[in-house]
Design an enzyme around this catalytic site. Structure first.
Site, PDB file in Angstrom:
ATOM      1  NE  ARG A  84      34.086  66.458  38.413  1.00  0.00           N
ATOM      2  CZ  ARG A  84      35.041  66.150  37.547  1.00  0.00           C
ATOM      3  NH1 ARG A  84      36.297  66.480  37.770  1.00  0.00           N
ATOM      4  NH2 ARG A  84      34.746  65.527  36.429  1.00  0.00           N
ATOM      5  CG  HIS A 129      36.051  60.563  35.756  1.00  0.00           C
ATOM      6  ND1 HIS A 129      36.158  61.823  36.304  1.00  0.00           N
ATOM      7  CD2 HIS A 129      37.297  60.236  35.343  1.00  0.00           C
ATOM      8  CE1 HIS A 129      37.428  62.231  36.236  1.00  0.00           C
ATOM      9  NE2 HIS A 129      38.134  61.280  35.662  1.00  0.00           N
ATOM     10  CD  GLU A 174      39.890  65.277  31.427  1.00  0.00           C
ATOM     11  OE1 GLU A 174      40.396  64.201  31.087  1.00  0.00           O
ATOM     12  OE2 GLU A 174      40.461  66.090  32.161  1.00  0.00           O
ATOM     13  CG  ASN A 313      38.791  68.548  34.303  1.00  0.00           C
ATOM     14  OD1 ASN A 313      38.069  69.178  35.078  1.00  0.00           O
ATOM     15  ND2 ASN A 313      38.655  67.265  34.070  1.00  0.00           N
ATOM     16  CD  GLU A 386      39.658  66.141  36.780  1.00  0.00           C
ATOM     17  OE1 GLU A 386      40.809  65.961  36.308  1.00  0.00           O
ATOM     18  OE2 GLU A 386      38.712  65.370  36.562  1.00  0.00           O
TER      19      GLU A 386
HETATM   20  C1  GBH Z   1      42.333  64.227  34.122  1.00  0.00           C
HETATM   21  O1  GBH Z   1      42.666  64.043  32.776  1.00  0.00           O
HETATM   22  C2  GBH Z   1      41.358  63.167  34.511  1.00  0.00           C
HETATM   23  O2  GBH Z   1      40.056  63.685  34.554  1.00  0.00           O
HETATM   24  C3  GBH Z   1      41.677  62.492  35.806  1.00  0.00           C
HETATM   25  O3  GBH Z   1      40.964  61.313  35.916  1.00  0.00           O
HETATM   26  C4  GBH Z   1      43.169  62.264  35.896  1.00  0.00           C
HETATM   27  O4  GBH Z   1      43.515  61.546  37.043  1.00  0.00           O
HETATM   28  C5  GBH Z   1      43.836  63.604  35.902  1.00  0.00           C
HETATM   29  O5  GBH Z   1      43.532  64.312  34.753  1.00  0.00           O
HETATM   30  C6  GBH Z   1      45.355  63.539  35.937  1.00  0.00           C
HETATM   31  O6  GBH Z   1      45.844  62.951  34.771  1.00  0.00           O
HETATM   32  O7  GBH Z   1      50.421  59.463  29.191  1.00  0.00           O
HETATM   33  O8  GBH Z   1      49.076  57.735  28.198  1.00  0.00           O
HETATM   34  O9  GBH Z   1      49.142  58.005  30.610  1.00  0.00           O
HETATM   35  C7  GBH Z   1      43.566  64.961  32.234  1.00  0.00           C
HETATM   36  C8  GBH Z   1      43.944  64.513  30.874  1.00  0.00           C
HETATM   37  C9  GBH Z   1      44.567  62.359  30.179  1.00  0.00           C
HETATM   38  C10 GBH Z   1      46.191  64.054  30.524  1.00  0.00           C
HETATM   39  C11 GBH Z   1      45.644  61.324  30.184  1.00  0.00           C
HETATM   40  C12 GBH Z   1      47.249  63.026  30.533  1.00  0.00           C
HETATM   41  C13 GBH Z   1      47.995  60.933  29.995  1.00  0.00           C
HETATM   42  C14 GBH Z   1      47.814  59.713  29.209  1.00  0.00           C
HETATM   43  N1  GBH Z   1      44.953  63.501  30.955  1.00  0.00           N
HETATM   44  N2  GBH Z   1      46.913  61.876  29.783  1.00  0.00           N
HETATM   45  S1  GBH Z   1      49.226  58.649  29.308  1.00  0.00           S
END
Ligand code: GBH
Length: 491
Positions: A84, A129, A174, A313, A386
């Protein structure tokens, strides 16, 4: 190999597919190569270099634009059934709109898709994305209703260029994160801070964009290409902190699923309870109408049922309690509260914390979510798009990642075999270490380590890569409760 001798009882079904994922901005680099347009993440981090913890950005990242052959080789070595990845909208359409297609962008994705197919690996392609063309953001981005058509035009280009070979499409990754973190809190690109409106206006437009893209595929491509189109949602599992917090937990759950409700529920539209709460809050604040824009009857019908699968996810869970008068609210979901609902999101002290601040490990959460998807929306096909865990320090012996995968795969297996949830695929996030948004390069999720200090971004398999390859070959997660035994097998 070694591990699976006594585990025939825990096999995944023969048609079950295993894959691994990345996304364009997080791996490609080559941010200004050829005629690629600027994306909101390029702009966001170039203008705010101190936003993320290590002051980094993804200008180069894994340089997958140059090293995509390595990525294909790695996918083949893992034995994944699918890979993916996402298309960078401004790489394919430098202006964001579809009057001009980049030849180099087109060639890049053709190479990647063909490279995968030559190895027998299916491409699973996400259209969005998070790297919106900056030009479209200058026009309001996901808050401009015209974006639904811009997105549909972009989808049309992608479907017609690649649809003969790509059979699984994710429209948008998301929505809740795009809208809440990008337009409400403004921590993520495009950095719009409008906690009253941002999340909701963005949400509505995202849903319309997704729906139009799905309907386009349904009308013009399905008969020819026989593919599937879905949307990927990020979900936390929420547990009430105690019995008295059950109702508010249900509300927080509904709140996080408001976009999902519009697409997947029988009645469509926003969840009525959430509509009511936002309307009441808006009135109290003196607004003349609800901050949540209505979905008209026509819009509701346009959006409802636009899916061939549910993309999930899952990473982590929360415990929910009613806010007390002296509680401080931070923006949700990062700050662990939900202002609109008046809820505080906490964690269970028995859950172990992983290498990101927001990450507590609760494997049962994934099974509970899968069950709740079936309960809420019926017996629909679910692709886990995910799941994975970060580690810190670029250790190759990542037994804690093996442990996370093992425990979550076990819960997925239970959801399939005990709860009868129609889960057909599992995707490890992520195939190779990459740029972890505001955590930069400090939190690694990769089955493969990437050496970001080497000019060719050397990729090396971690212990978890060997484990995952075994899982795929044996279609079983094996028994790895003992870290010592795990170490002996995978060192
Ligand atoms: C996924 O988001 C994403 O699809 C992917 O791109 C990402 O790499 C992966 O998770 C791992 O995070 O604390 O301000 O940095 C999951 C949702 C969104 C949860 C961002 C954590 C942290 C924001 N994530 N969040 S911050």
């Amino acid at each position: 190999s070694v591990l699976i001798c006594n585990v025939h009882a825990i096999k995944f079904p023969p048609e079950f597919k295993f894959g691994a994922a990345t996304s364009a901005y997080q791996v490609e680099g080559a941010w200004n190569v050829s005629d690629k347009g600027l994306s909101i993440w390029d702009k966001h981090l170039h203008s705010n270099p101190d936003l993320n913890v290590d002051h980094s950005n993804a200008d180069i990242a894994c340089d997958s634009y140059r090293y995509w052959r390595e990525d294909v080789r790695i996918a083949a070595d893992l034995g994944v059934h699918f890979y993916r990845f996402s298309i960078s909208w401004p790489r394919l359409l430098p202006t964001g709109t579809s009057e001009r297609i980049s030849e180099d962008g087109k060639a890049y994705y053709n190479n990647l898709i063909n490279g995968l197919l030559e190895k027998g690996i299916q491409p699973v392609v996400t259209l969005y994305h998070w790297d919106l063309p900056q030009r479209l953001q200058n026009l309001g981005g996901w808050t401009n209703p015209l974006i639904a058509d811009w997105f549909m035009d972009y989808a049309k280009v992608a479907f017609s260029l690649f649809g003969d070979r790509v059979k699984t499409w994710v429209t948008i990754n998301e929505p809740i994160i795009i809208c809440d973190v990008g337009y409400n809190r403004g921590a993520f690109a495009p950095g719009v801070k409008d906690p009253d409106f941002g999340n909701y206006i963005c949400h509505k437009n995202i849903l319309l964009a997704h729906a139009k893209a799905w309907r386009l595929y349904d009308d013009e491509y399905r008969m020819k290409y026989h593919g599937k189109v879905g949307i990927t949602n990020h979900l936390y599992w929420f547990e009430p902190a105690s019995e008295e917090h059950k109702d508010i937990t249900d509300l927080v759950n509904l709140y996080m699923r408001m976009g999902i409700h519009a697409v997947f529920s029988k009645e469509g539209g926003w969840p009525p309870k959430i509509e009511k709460i936002v309307a009441e809050n808006s009135k109290k604040q003196g607004y003349s109408r609800s901050r949540l824009p209505a979905l008209s009857k026509q819009e509701t019908i346009l959006i409802k049922g636009t899916y061939d699968f549910f993309g999930l996810n899952y990473y982590t869970s929360r415990r929910v309690r009613k806010a007390k008068p002296d509680d401080k609210f931070q923006d949700w979901p990062l700050g662990e509260s939900c202002v609109e609902i008046g809820a505080i999101l906490e964690y269970d002290t028995t859950w172990k914390r992983a290498a990101c601040s927001w990450f507590w490990i609760y494997p049962e959460g994934i099974r509970n979510i899968l069950k709740s998807i079936k309960e809420s929306y019926g017996d629909i096909e679910v692709l886990i798009t995910e799941n994975g865990v970060p580690t810190r320090g670029s250790n190759l012996n990542d037994y804690e990642r093996i442990d996370y995968y093992k425990k979550h795969l076990e819960q997925v297996w239970l959801a399939i075999n005990k709860d009868g949830v129609n889960v057909t695929a599992y995707t490890a996030w992520t195939m190779i270490d990459n740029f972890e948004w505001l955590d930069g390069y400090t939190a690694q999720f990769g089955l493969y380590q990437v050496d970001f200090s080497s000019s060719n971004r050397t990729r090396k398999p971690r212990a978890s890569a060997k484990y995952y390859a075994d899982v795929i070959r044996s279609r079983s997660y094996g028994y790895y409760n003992n870290p010592q035994a795990t170490a002996e097998i995978y060192t």
